[in-house]
Scaffold this motif. Structure first.
Motif, mmCIF file in Angstrom:
data_model
loop_
_atom_site.group_PDB
_atom_site.id
_atom_site.type_symbol
_atom_site.label_atom_id
_atom_site.label_comp_id
_atom_site.label_asym_id
_atom_site.label_seq_id
_atom_site.Cartn_x
_atom_site.Cartn_y
_atom_site.Cartn_z
ATOM 1 N N LEU A 16 0.828 -1.199 0.000
ATOM 2 C CA LEU A 16 0.000 0.000 0.000
ATOM 3 C C LEU A 16 0.862 1.247 0.000
ATOM 4 O O LEU A 16 1.879 1.307 0.690
ATOM 5 N N SER A 17 0.435 2.239 -0.759
ATOM 6 C CA SER A 17 1.047 3.562 -0.664
ATOM 7 C C SER A 17 0.482 4.221 0.599
ATOM 8 O O SER A 17 -0.501 3.741 1.180
ATOM 9 N N VAL A 18 1.074 5.309 1.012
ATOM 10 C CA VAL A 18 0.565 6.000 2.198
ATOM 11 C C VAL A 18 -0.869 6.499 1.980
ATOM 12 O O VAL A 18 -1.721 6.319 2.859
ATOM 13 N N PRO A 19 -1.208 7.099 0.827
ATOM 14 C CA PRO A 19 -2.609 7.498 0.627
ATOM 15 C C PRO A 19 -3.579 6.305 0.639
ATOM 16 O O PRO A 19 -4.700 6.417 1.140
ATOM 17 N N GLU A 20 -3.162 5.155 0.107
ATOM 18 C CA GLU A 20 -4.010 3.962 0.156
ATOM 19 C C GLU A 20 -4.196 3.489 1.590
ATOM 20 O O GLU A 20 -5.289 3.086 1.989
ATOM 21 N N MET A 21 -3.114 3.532 2.385
ATOM 22 C CA MET A 21 -3.222 3.153 3.793
ATOM 23 C C MET A 21 -4.177 4.097 4.521
ATOM 24 O O MET A 21 -4.990 3.660 5.337
ATOM 25 N N ALA A 22 -4.080 5.391 4.225
ATOM 26 C CA ALA A 22 -4.973 6.371 4.847
ATOM 27 C C ALA A 22 -6.432 6.028 4.551
ATOM 28 O O ALA A 22 -7.277 6.040 5.449
ATOM 29 N N ALA A 23 -6.721 5.702 3.293
ATOM 30 C CA ALA A 23 -8.091 5.345 2.907
ATOM 31 C C ALA A 23 -8.537 4.069 3.604
ATOM 32 O O ALA A 23 -9.673 3.975 4.080
ATOM 33 N N ALA A 24 -7.651 3.080 3.681
ATOM 34 C CA ALA A 24 -8.008 1.803 4.299
ATOM 35 C C ALA A 24 -8.281 1.962 5.791
ATOM 36 O O ALA A 24 -9.180 1.316 6.334
ATOM 37 N N LEU A 25 -7.511 2.824 6.460
ATOM 38 C CA LEU A 25 -7.679 3.023 7.904
ATOM 39 C C LEU A 25 -8.692 4.111 8.242
ATOM 40 O O LEU A 25 -9.070 4.266 9.396
ATOM 41 N N GLY A 26 -9.104 4.876 7.235
ATOM 42 C CA GLY A 26 -10.063 5.953 7.471
ATOM 43 C C GLY A 26 -9.453 7.123 8.222
ATOM 44 O O GLY A 26 -10.107 7.745 9.053
ATOM 45 N N ILE A 27 -8.166 7.416 7.929
ATOM 46 C CA ILE A 27 -7.487 8.538 8.567
ATOM 47 C C ILE A 27 -7.039 9.518 7.493
ATOM 48 O O ILE A 27 -7.075 9.220 6.307
#
Length: 68
Positions: A16-27
């Protein structure tokens, strides 16, 4: 920029890229970059990119549930 939407764990890419991680975690994206740079977080630097292995993220979340 396209906003990522993930419906299940299986929908996540292997890395995951950082923006993808943000979307996945809802942050927020800024919060995700702060998290990715924090000690003990399973992020990898590949050149200028920061990526997070999907399985390592899941393990980190499970280990940090209920901790502050």
């Amino acid at each position: 920029m396209k906003k990522e939407t993930f419906k299940s764990y299986e929908d996540l890419p292997l890395m995951l890229s950082v923006p993808e991680m943000a979307a996945a975690l809802g942050i927020s994206r800024a919060g995700a970059y702060e998290l990715a740079r924090s000690e003990g977080f399973p992020a990898l630097r590949i050149g200028n990119r920061i990526v997070i292995p999907k399985d390592s993220l899941q393990k980190w979340v499970n280990q940090n549930i209920g901790t502050n």
